[in-house]
Design a protein around this motif. Structure first.
Motif, PDB file in Angstrom:
ATOM      1  N   ALA A   4       0.827  -1.206   0.000  1.00 14.69           N
ATOM      2  CA  ALA A   4       0.000   0.000   0.000  1.00 14.69           C
ATOM      3  C   ALA A   4       0.861   1.256   0.000  1.00 14.69           C
ATOM      4  CB  ALA A   4      -0.924  -0.008   1.217  1.00 14.69           C
ATOM      5  N   ALA A   5       1.969   1.236   0.719  1.00 12.33           N
ATOM      6  CA  ALA A   5       2.851   2.398   0.770  1.00 12.33           C
ATOM      7  C   ALA A   5       3.499   2.655  -0.586  1.00 12.33           C
ATOM      8  CB  ALA A   5       3.917   2.199   1.841  1.00 12.33           C
ATOM      9  N   ILE A   6       3.891   1.588  -1.287  1.00 15.54           N
ATOM     10  CA  ILE A   6       4.453   1.740  -2.631  1.00 15.54           C
ATOM     11  C   ILE A   6       3.402   2.342  -3.567  1.00 15.54           C
ATOM     12  CG2 ILE A   6       5.281   0.489  -4.658  1.00 15.54           C
ATOM     13  CD1 ILE A   6       6.647  -1.478  -2.724  1.00 15.54           C
ATOM     14  N   SER A   7       2.180   1.822  -3.500  1.00 14.24           N
ATOM     15  CA  SER A   7       1.108   2.345  -4.356  1.00 14.24           C
ATOM     16  C   SER A   7       0.831   3.810  -4.063  1.00 14.24           C
ATOM     17  CB  SER A   7      -0.170   1.530  -4.152  1.00 14.24           C
ATOM     18  OG  SER A   7      -0.005   0.206  -4.607  1.00 14.24           O
ATOM     19  N   ARG A   8       0.764   4.164  -2.790  1.00 15.19           N
ATOM     20  CA  ARG A   8       0.499   5.551  -2.412  1.00 15.19           C
ATOM     21  C   ARG A   8       1.601   6.475  -2.922  1.00 15.19           C
ATOM     22  NH1 ARG A   8      -0.272   7.329   3.845  1.00 15.19           N
ATOM     23  NH2 ARG A   8      -2.105   5.957   3.644  1.00 15.19           N
ATOM     24  N   THR A   9       2.846   6.057  -2.766  1.00 14.91           N
ATOM     25  CA  THR A   9       3.971   6.886  -3.205  1.00 14.91           C
ATOM     26  C   THR A   9       3.986   7.027  -4.716  1.00 14.91           C
ATOM     27  OG1 THR A   9       5.227   6.144  -1.272  1.00 14.91           O
ATOM     28  CG2 THR A   9       6.476   7.166  -3.068  1.00 14.91           C
ATOM     29  N   ALA A  10       3.706   5.933  -5.412  1.00 16.97           N
ATOM     30  CA  ALA A  10       3.694   5.975  -6.872  1.00 16.97           C
ATOM     31  C   ALA A  10       2.640   6.953  -7.385  1.00 16.97           C
ATOM     32  CB  ALA A  10       3.447   4.583  -7.437  1.00 16.97           C
ATOM     33  N   GLU A  11       1.471   6.963  -6.751  1.00 15.67           N
ATOM     34  CA  GLU A  11       0.402   7.843  -7.219  1.00 15.67           C
ATOM     35  C   GLU A  11       0.775   9.318  -7.092  1.00 15.67           C
ATOM     36  OE1 GLU A  11      -2.372   7.201  -8.898  1.00 15.67           O
ATOM     37  OE2 GLU A  11      -1.516   5.182  -8.953  1.00 15.67           O
TER      38      GLU A  11
END
Length: 281
Positions: free
Chosen positions: A81-88
């Protein structure tokens, strides 16, 4: 409870790419620790306008929040989830498909009154001290277990004279071989823009009664053991516990200064960002 942290850039003229933090819930029941070691970008760029320190701060902050606030999420789910949030946050203006889009190694630990959960991705290190004084290293060893062809290229580079054109050319070939193995089957994995990498992490749990203290090390600090061979993981833990995290960083810096060109102790950088976190829950 004891919490100590030390971090220092390898080069004072460049920003520290490591990230480390510890959080305790208001209830006092448990806590979380996160350490990231940002991957230094190549000279030709990463396809991102923000940079590695920005990335590690964003990813680390997201992991700290999610692991501390959403205890029903597993640590792999937190990392994903943290990777997805940062990518967005930077998807619209950056090329996240670039093979060297900002990325980092990961150590995450979360403890409760009953359990210590852990996650390790790539070559940062987690050490767990048991009540009897023994120390267990929790490692992701894939970067040290590259295919024989890549290891042979590395040995060729180290055997050639420093500063020679042959060594420079061989170094480029070795670097390209390692890059081809980054986030690829049969290679090694770091947290970048693909949340699926969370499933590749080394994970597990220990009974809370079986853990007396924890230490997380970026590879700039773990080289005291892994590069310079100054002692075992238990010896390393003893230095941190007795003298504090800064003492280990200082010892590493002194060793680096005795071999500034890596002639006796081959390594990718003469000096690297070094971070040490000690927690006695």
């Amino acid at each position: 409870m004891r919490i100590e942290l030390a971090t220092e850039p390898g080069d004072p003229q460049h920003p520290n790419e490591d990230y480390a933090s510890v959080a305790l819930p208001a209830s006092g029941q448990g806590g979380v620790m996160v350490l990231l070691d940002g991957v230094t970008p190549p000279p030709d760029g990463t396809g991102c306008t923000h940079g590695v320190p920005w990335y590690t701060a964003r990813l680390g902050g997201a992991m700290l929040e999610l692991s501390g606030s959403f205890r029903d999420m597993t640590l792999p789910e937190v990392l994903s989830a943290a990777i997805s949030r940062t990518a967005e946050v930077h998807r619209s203006g950056c090329d996240l498909s670039h093979p060297r889009t900002p990325q980092a190694t990961v150590v995450a630990v979360r403890w409760s009154p009953t359990t210590v959960e852990y996650l390790v991705l790539s070559d940062s290190v987690l050490l767990a001290e048991h009540p009897d004084g023994t120390v267990r290293p929790i490692l992701d060893t894939r970067l040290d277990e590259l295919p024989p062809a890549a290891q042979a290229l590395r040995d060729t580079v180290r055997a050639l004279p420093r500063g020679s054109a042959e060594r420079v050319a061989a170094g480029r070939e070795y670097g390209a071989a390692v890059e081809a193995l980054r986030n690829a089957e049969g290679g090694f994995f770091t947290a970048a823009a693909d949340p699926a990498v969370a499933a590749r992490a080394v994970t597990g749990s220990l009974p809370r009664t079986g853990v007396r203290a924890l230490t997380a090390l970026s590879d700039g600090a773990s080289r005291w053991v892994e590069v310079f061979g100054e002692g075992t993981w238990a010896d390393c833990f003893a230095v941190v516990r007795k003298e504090g995290p800064q003492a280990l960083v200082d010892r590493v810096r002194a060793l680096e200064d005795t071999d500034p060109h890596g002639a006796r102790f081959p390594r990718g950088k003469s000096r690297d960002d070094a971070t040490v976190v000690l927690v006695e829950p």
